[in-house]
Design a protein around this motif. Structure first.
Motif, mmCIF file in Angstrom:
data_model
loop_
_atom_site.group_PDB
_atom_site.id
_atom_site.type_symbol
_atom_site.label_atom_id
_atom_site.label_comp_id
_atom_site.label_asym_id
_atom_site.label_seq_id
_atom_site.Cartn_x
_atom_site.Cartn_y
_atom_site.Cartn_z
ATOM 1 N N ALA A 82 20.500 12.013 -44.697
ATOM 2 C CA ALA A 82 20.270 11.864 -46.137
ATOM 3 C C ALA A 82 19.279 12.905 -46.663
ATOM 4 N N ARG A 136 21.340 12.668 -36.810
ATOM 5 C CA ARG A 136 21.387 13.417 -38.065
ATOM 6 C C ARG A 136 22.801 13.415 -38.681
ATOM 7 N N ASP A 188 20.032 6.560 -53.960
ATOM 8 C CA ASP A 188 19.818 6.640 -52.514
ATOM 9 C C ASP A 188 20.112 5.263 -51.925
ATOM 10 N N SER A 204 21.597 6.480 -40.484
ATOM 11 C CA SER A 204 20.276 6.400 -39.838
ATOM 12 C C SER A 204 19.777 4.970 -39.786
HETATM 13 N N1 PLP Z 1 16.025 7.920 -48.060
HETATM 14 C C1 PLP Z 1 15.146 6.943 -47.801
HETATM 15 C C2 PLP Z 1 14.770 6.009 -48.901
HETATM 16 C C3 PLP Z 1 14.590 6.793 -46.521
HETATM 17 O O1 PLP Z 1 13.729 5.807 -46.285
HETATM 18 C C4 PLP Z 1 14.937 7.715 -45.514
HETATM 19 C C5 PLP Z 1 14.331 7.646 -44.172
HETATM 20 O O2 PLP Z 1 13.265 7.133 -43.965
HETATM 21 C C6 PLP Z 1 15.862 8.719 -45.818
HETATM 22 C C7 PLP Z 1 16.375 8.803 -47.094
HETATM 23 C C8 PLP Z 1 16.265 9.755 -44.798
HETATM 24 O O3 PLP Z 1 17.360 9.379 -44.056
HETATM 25 P P1 PLP Z 1 18.017 10.377 -42.985
HETATM 26 O O4 PLP Z 1 17.489 9.995 -41.650
HETATM 27 O O5 PLP Z 1 19.490 10.088 -43.089
HETATM 28 O O6 PLP Z 1 17.692 11.779 -43.357
#
Ligand code: PLP
Length: 379
Positions: free
Chosen positions: A98, A239, A199, A230
Motif C-alpha cells: 500500500a 510487499r 485507504d 499486509s
Molecule cells: N496504510 C495504513 C493505514 C497502514 O497502517 C499501513 C501499515 O502500517 C499501510 C498503509 C502500509 O501497508 P503496506 O504494508 O501494504 O505497505
C-alpha cells in the motif's frame, strides 16, 4: 551534501525508531513488552505457501500493472465481496504494498504545492508520502468520536486542494467513519474537484458492520481505493497491494510504475491470487477478536484512561489526557522503567494518547497492560 526540498525534513518513521530502542533493551537481556506491532502475529498462511510453492520457477517481469490473473481475481473480489459491479480488471493496478500505491497516486495527481487533506489522528506515513510527491499535507482534526468533521474539512478546502485521505477502519484510532459523514463528504465533492483516497487496508479486519467509502454516494470517478494483503493475510514482508480506481488514472499509474517500481514481485503477486481465491478471508480473525476482548477487559480496570473498542484493525487508541498531554514523555518513561513499548499520539498528530497494538502474544498483551496500570499508579 544537499538533499532535495522534498526529502530535506524527512525522518524515519517513529514506530521504527521505537522498535530499535526496544531491540536495544532486549539485547541487554532486559524484559520488553512490545505493543507497537503494525502486523499480525502469524506466519504466512499454509494455503498461500502451498500455492506459491508451485510458482517459484516464475522469474520474468510481469506487466507493470500486475499479472492479468491477479487483476481479474481482484476485480471479481470487488464485484462479489464489496458489490462493486463497476470494477473490472482495467480498474486495478498491482503494487508492491500500500505504501508504494499511495506514493504513486500522489505522484500522478499532485503538482508542487497542491494540498491533501488528512483527517487526524492519522497514520504516520501520509504526510511524508504527500510531501515526497511535492504536495502539502493539511491536517484536519476529527470529531471527539474520531468521525470525519465535515465542517472543518469544508473550511480546509482551498483552490489547491487535490485530495482527501480517508482511512476507515483507522490506524491509529480503530474507529470507522459513519455513513452519514461519508455521504456529507460526497456532497462536498459536487462543487469541488477533489479525489477521495480511501485507504482500505484494514477493511477485512472488522468486528462490526461498517460503511466503507465505496458503499456511499462518493462518485466512483473521484474514488481511489488502496488495498493489500499486509494486514488481511499477514504478508507485510512480501510487499503486495493494489489500487482500484478509474481507468484513466489506472493508465497513468501504469505508465509511472513502468518507469519507477516496475512490477510487484511475481511470487508476491501469486500470493495475492491465492488470497483472493480464498476471498481474502483472514483466518486469524477469531484470535484477534479474543485479543480485542482481553485488551478491553484489562484496560477497563485502569483508572484515569479512556478508550473505545476498535471497529476494525488491531489497535486501541487510549486517551491519557487526564494523566498527561505529553504522551511522548509518557511512552519514553514507561519504556525505560518497565520495557513496555507504545506509540505516542504525537506520531499521529494527536498528543494525549498512546496506540496499543493487540497483534501480539497473549502473554505480552496481558503482562504489558498490567505494567501500564502499575506505571500509571506510580508503582
Ligand atoms: N496504510 C495504513 C493505514 C497502514 O497502517 C499501513 C501499515 O502500517 C499501510 C498503509 C502500509 O501497508 P503496506 O504494508 O501494504 O505497505
Amino acid at each position: 551534501m544537499k538533499f532535495s526540498n522534498k526529502v530535506a525534513s524527512l525522518q524515519q518513521s517513529p514506530t521504527l525508531a521505537l522498535n530499535a530502542k526496544a531491540k536495544e533493551r532486549g539485547a541487554k537481556g532486559l524484559p520488553v513488552f512490545n505493543l507497537t506491532a503494525g502486523e499480525p502475529d502469524i506466519e504466512t498462511p499454509d494455503f498461500i505457501v502451498d500455492y506459491v510453492a508451485g510458482k517459484l520457477k516464475e522469474n520474468k517481469y510481469t506487466p507493470a500493472a500486475g499479472l492479468p490473473q491477479l487483476r481479474e481475481v481482484a476485480a471479481n473480489y470487488y464485484q462479489g465481496h464489496f458489490k462493486q459491479t463497476w470494477v473490472k480488471p482495467e480498474n486495478i493496478v498491482v503494487t508492491a504494498g500500500a505504501k508504494p500505491a499511495l506514493t504513486a497516486i500522489f505522484m500522478c495527481i499532485l503538482n508542487d504545492g497542491d494540498e491533501v487533506i488528512v483527517p487526524t489522528p492519522a497514520w504516520v506515513s501520509y504526510k511524508a508520502e504527500v510531501e515526497v510527491a511535492g504536495g502539502k499535507a493539511v491536517f484536519v482534526k476529527s470529531t471527539k468520536d474520531f468521525d470525519l468533521d465535515i465542517n472543518a474539512i469544508n473550511k480546509a478546502i482551498t483552490p489547491q486542494t487535490k485530495a482527501i485521505i480517508v482511512n476507515s477502519p483507522n490506524n491509529p484510532t480503530g474507529a470507522s467513519y459513519s455513513k452519514e459523514s461519508l455521504d456529507k463528504l460526497a456532497e462536498l465533492l459536487i462543487d469541488n474537484d477533489i479525489y477521495v483516497i480511501s485507504d482500505d487496508i484494514y477493511s477485512r479486519l472488522i468486528y462490526k458492520d461498517i460503511h466503507l467509502p465505496l458503499n456511499t454516494s462518493i462518485p466512483k470517478d473521484k474514488l481511489v481505493i488502496i488495498n493489500g494483503f499486509s494486514k488481511s493475510q499477514g504478508l507485510t514482508g512480501w510487499r503486495i497491494g493494489y489500487i482500484v480506481t478509474s481507468r484513466e488514472l489506472t493508465k497513468k499509474l501504469t505508465s509511472l510504475l513502468s518507469h519507477t517500481n516496475g512490477n510487484a514481485p511475481v511470487t508476491a503477486q501469486h500470493a495475492g491470487i491465492a488470497a483472493l481465491n480464498n476471498n481474502d478471508e483472514p483466518e486469524f480473525i477469531e484470535d484477534l477478536k479474543e485479543k480485542r476482548e482481553i485488551t478491553a477487559k484489562l484496560l477497563g480496570g485502569i483508572k484515569g484512561i479512556d478508550f473505545k473498542k476498535p471497529d476494525g484493525g488491531f489497535y486501541y487508541f487510549v486517551d491519557i489526557s487526564k494523566i498527561t498531554t505529553n504522551s511522548a514523555l509518557f511512552c519514553q518513561d514507561i519504556l525505560e522503567k518497565y520495557g513496555v513499548v507504545l506509540v505516542p499520539g504525537e506520531a499521529f498528530e494527536a498528543p494525549g494518547y498512546f496506540r496499543l497494538s493487540f497483534a501480539c502474544s497473549n502473554h505480552t498483551l496481558e503482562d504489558g497492560i498490567k505494567l501500564i496500570d502499575k506505571f500509571i499508579k506510580g508503582e
